[in-house]
Design an enzyme around this catalytic site. Sequence first.
Site, PDB file in Angstrom:
ATOM      1  N   LYS A 173      -4.558  41.868 -23.463  1.00  0.00           N
ATOM      2  CA  LYS A 173      -5.076  43.240 -23.340  1.00  0.00           C
ATOM      3  C   LYS A 173      -4.121  44.065 -22.471  1.00  0.00           C
ATOM      4  CE  LYS A 173      -8.819  41.577 -21.587  1.00  0.00           C
ATOM      5  NZ  LYS A 173     -10.174  41.306 -21.039  1.00  0.00           N
ATOM      6  N   THR A 204     -14.347  53.221 -16.692  1.00  0.00           N
ATOM      7  CA  THR A 204     -13.971  52.128 -17.606  1.00  0.00           C
ATOM      8  C   THR A 204     -14.510  50.779 -17.130  1.00  0.00           C
ATOM      9  OG1 THR A 204     -11.920  51.863 -16.363  1.00  0.00           O
ATOM     10  CG2 THR A 204     -11.814  53.237 -18.343  1.00  0.00           C
ATOM     11  N   GLY A 206     -16.224  47.507 -17.152  1.00  0.00           N
ATOM     12  CA  GLY A 206     -16.821  46.673 -18.206  1.00  0.00           C
ATOM     13  C   GLY A 206     -16.065  46.630 -19.519  1.00  0.00           C
ATOM     14  N   THR A 207     -14.889  47.217 -19.579  1.00  0.00           N
ATOM     15  CA  THR A 207     -14.150  47.227 -20.857  1.00  0.00           C
ATOM     16  C   THR A 207     -13.892  45.811 -21.389  1.00  0.00           C
ATOM     17  OG1 THR A 207     -12.144  47.451 -19.530  1.00  0.00           O
ATOM     18  CG2 THR A 207     -12.912  49.429 -20.658  1.00  0.00           C
ATOM     19  N   GLY A 208     -13.453  44.923 -20.485  1.00  0.00           N
ATOM     20  CA  GLY A 208     -13.063  43.579 -20.920  1.00  0.00           C
ATOM     21  C   GLY A 208     -14.255  42.786 -21.442  1.00  0.00           C
ATOM     22  N   CYS A 209     -15.380  42.865 -20.724  1.00  0.00           N
ATOM     23  CA  CYS A 209     -16.593  42.135 -21.147  1.00  0.00           C
ATOM     24  C   CYS A 209     -17.064  42.668 -22.497  1.00  0.00           C
ATOM     25  CB  CYS A 209     -17.719  42.341 -20.125  1.00  0.00           C
ATOM     26  SG  CYS A 209     -17.257  41.917 -18.440  1.00  0.00           S
TER      27      CYS A 209
HETATM   28  N1  LIG Z   1      -8.375  54.251 -20.685  1.00  0.00           N
HETATM   29  C1  LIG Z   1      -8.509  53.526 -21.788  1.00  0.00           C
HETATM   30  N2  LIG Z   1      -8.576  54.139 -23.007  1.00  0.00           N
HETATM   31  C2  LIG Z   1      -8.711  53.422 -24.138  1.00  0.00           C
HETATM   32  N3  LIG Z   1      -8.807  52.057 -24.159  1.00  0.00           N
HETATM   33  C3  LIG Z   1      -8.749  51.400 -22.986  1.00  0.00           C
HETATM   34  C4  LIG Z   1      -8.603  52.075 -21.742  1.00  0.00           C
HETATM   35  N4  LIG Z   1      -8.590  51.139 -20.730  1.00  0.00           N
HETATM   36  C5  LIG Z   1      -8.715  49.930 -21.337  1.00  0.00           C
HETATM   37  N5  LIG Z   1      -8.796  50.071 -22.692  1.00  0.00           N
HETATM   38  C6  LIG Z   1      -8.961  48.996 -23.667  1.00  0.00           C
HETATM   39  O1  LIG Z   1     -10.123  48.257 -23.274  1.00  0.00           O
HETATM   40  C7  LIG Z   1      -9.980  46.895 -23.598  1.00  0.00           C
HETATM   41  C8  LIG Z   1     -10.143  46.042 -22.342  1.00  0.00           C
HETATM   42  O2  LIG Z   1      -8.900  46.028 -21.652  1.00  0.00           O
HETATM   43  P1  LIG Z   1      -8.696  45.950 -20.094  1.00  0.00           P
HETATM   44  O3  LIG Z   1      -7.255  45.623 -19.913  1.00  0.00           O
HETATM   45  O4  LIG Z   1      -9.230  47.189 -19.453  1.00  0.00           O
HETATM   46  O5  LIG Z   1      -9.653  44.724 -19.748  1.00  0.00           O
HETATM   47  P2  LIG Z   1     -10.163  44.176 -18.386  1.00  0.00           P
HETATM   48  O6  LIG Z   1      -9.210  44.533 -17.301  1.00  0.00           O
HETATM   49  O7  LIG Z   1     -10.438  42.731 -18.613  1.00  0.00           O
HETATM   50  O8  LIG Z   1     -11.532  44.941 -18.140  1.00  0.00           O
HETATM   51  P3  LIG Z   1     -12.685  44.696 -16.998  1.00  0.00           P
HETATM   52  O9  LIG Z   1     -12.155  43.700 -16.009  1.00  0.00           O
HETATM   53  O10 LIG Z   1     -12.987  46.022 -16.424  1.00  0.00           O
HETATM   54  O11 LIG Z   1     -13.885  44.208 -17.734  1.00  0.00           O
HETATM   55  C9  LIG Z   1      -8.611  46.758 -24.250  1.00  0.00           C
HETATM   56  O12 LIG Z   1      -8.756  46.873 -25.647  1.00  0.00           O
HETATM   57  C10 LIG Z   1      -7.856  47.947 -23.685  1.00  0.00           C
HETATM   58  O13 LIG Z   1      -6.739  48.307 -24.490  1.00  0.00           O
HETATM   59  C1  LIG Z   2     -20.281  39.817 -13.280  1.00  0.00           C
HETATM   60  C2  LIG Z   2     -18.991  40.416 -13.711  1.00  0.00           C
HETATM   61  N1  LIG Z   2     -18.322  39.842 -14.729  1.00  0.00           N
HETATM   62  C3  LIG Z   2     -17.151  40.383 -15.147  1.00  0.00           C
HETATM   63  C4  LIG Z   2     -16.618  41.505 -14.548  1.00  0.00           C
HETATM   64  C5  LIG Z   2     -15.293  42.038 -15.071  1.00  0.00           C
HETATM   65  O1  LIG Z   2     -14.705  42.998 -14.427  1.00  0.00           O
HETATM   66  C6  LIG Z   2     -17.360  42.087 -13.481  1.00  0.00           C
HETATM   67  N2  LIG Z   2     -16.926  43.197 -12.819  1.00  0.00           N
HETATM   68  N3  LIG Z   2     -18.543  41.517 -13.088  1.00  0.00           N
END
Ligand SMILES: Nc1ncnc2c1ncn2[C@@H]1O[C@H](COP(=O)(O)OP(=O)(O)OP(=O)(O)O)[C@@H](O)[C@H]1O
Ligand SMILES: Cc1ncc(CO)c(N)n1
Length: 263
Positions: A173, A204, A206-209
């Site tokens: 990602k 943003t 929670g994007t990854g989850c």
């Molecule tokens: N500002 C943004 N606009 C559009 N897409 C985004 C943006 N930020 C992240 N994404 C997308 O969101 C998804 C999750 O990526 P990200 O790298 O943010 O994950 P993460 O760091 O594991 O998230 P988190 O730890 O907050 O749950 C990917 O598909 C990424 O490309």
């Molecule tokens: C409980 C939990 N899981 C995952 C994430 C990912 O950022 C968060 N902030 N909190």
Amino acid sequence: MIPNVLTVAGSDSGGGAGIQADLKTMLALGVHGMSVVTAVTAQNSLGVQGAWELPVEAVRAQYRSVVDDIGVQAVKTGMLASAELVEAVAELIAGTNAPAVVDPVGVSKHGDALLAASALDAVRTKLLPAATVATPNLDEVAQIAGVRVESEREMRAAAAAVLEYGPRWVLIKGGHLPGDAVDLLTDGSEEHWLRAPRHDNRHTHGTGCTLASAIASGLAKGRSVPEAVVEAKEYVTGAVAAGFALGGGIGPVDHGWRFRTDV
Ligand SMILES: Nc1ncnc2c1ncn2[C@@H]1O[C@H](COP(=O)(O)OP(=O)(O)OP(=O)(O)O)[C@@H](O)[C@H]1O
Ligand SMILES: Cc1ncc(CO)c(N)n1
């Protein structure tokens, strides 16, 4: 029949990430969401104020209750906190006949640790080999594989390094790089670049989850990995675009963005 999807993850009291994000994503994507809680966090838009792990027996018992009676068409893992929990969950998913999306959660957006440093080895040697798709962000790639990514071009080497640990597919990602939000999906032979416009929105959390749960939902519906990832990327991009302020810090993405008719 509505497919069943199980998340094995931590609770985010603020409702934007973790179990809460996973279940909202599953509802939005039309599957039945179920949860195994691994840890409870006291968390809000400003950061993580506290975290408490559940005993391994409590995690195993929840998992067995769900899988042995109800059954699952896909599993997603998120925050696993400790080496002991990583090992137990890796063993459980390896013994389950369903695809597993492993989000190797390391730190929160605010930089708070959600995984003990002593658990990294178990992530590399036990959890990643059990994954159908692993979805590390760039910080997690650096932690797990020791590869630093500072440009899109470098994502290819990062993917190859993570694939060495044995997941069938890896989705690197690139959300933390400047420019478009670009992710790379590969199994070592096929390569799919997923590109979306970066939304200039600080909300943003929670994007990854959300992305990992959306992929699991697609797999449970019988999509191929590339199809599930493309659909999940569309969903998370819309959710980021609609992310909203909550509390005094980083607000959540909007899991219900496709249903809003009243705002
Ligand atoms: N500002 C943004 N606009 C559009 N897409 C985004 C943006 N930020 C992240 N994404 C997308 O969101 C998804 C999750 O990526 P990200 O790298 O943010 O994950 P993460 O760091 O594991 O998230 P988190 O730890 O907050 O749950 C990917 O598909 C990424 O490309
Ligand atoms: C409980 C939990 N899981 C995952 C994430 C990912 O950022 C968060 N902030 N909190």
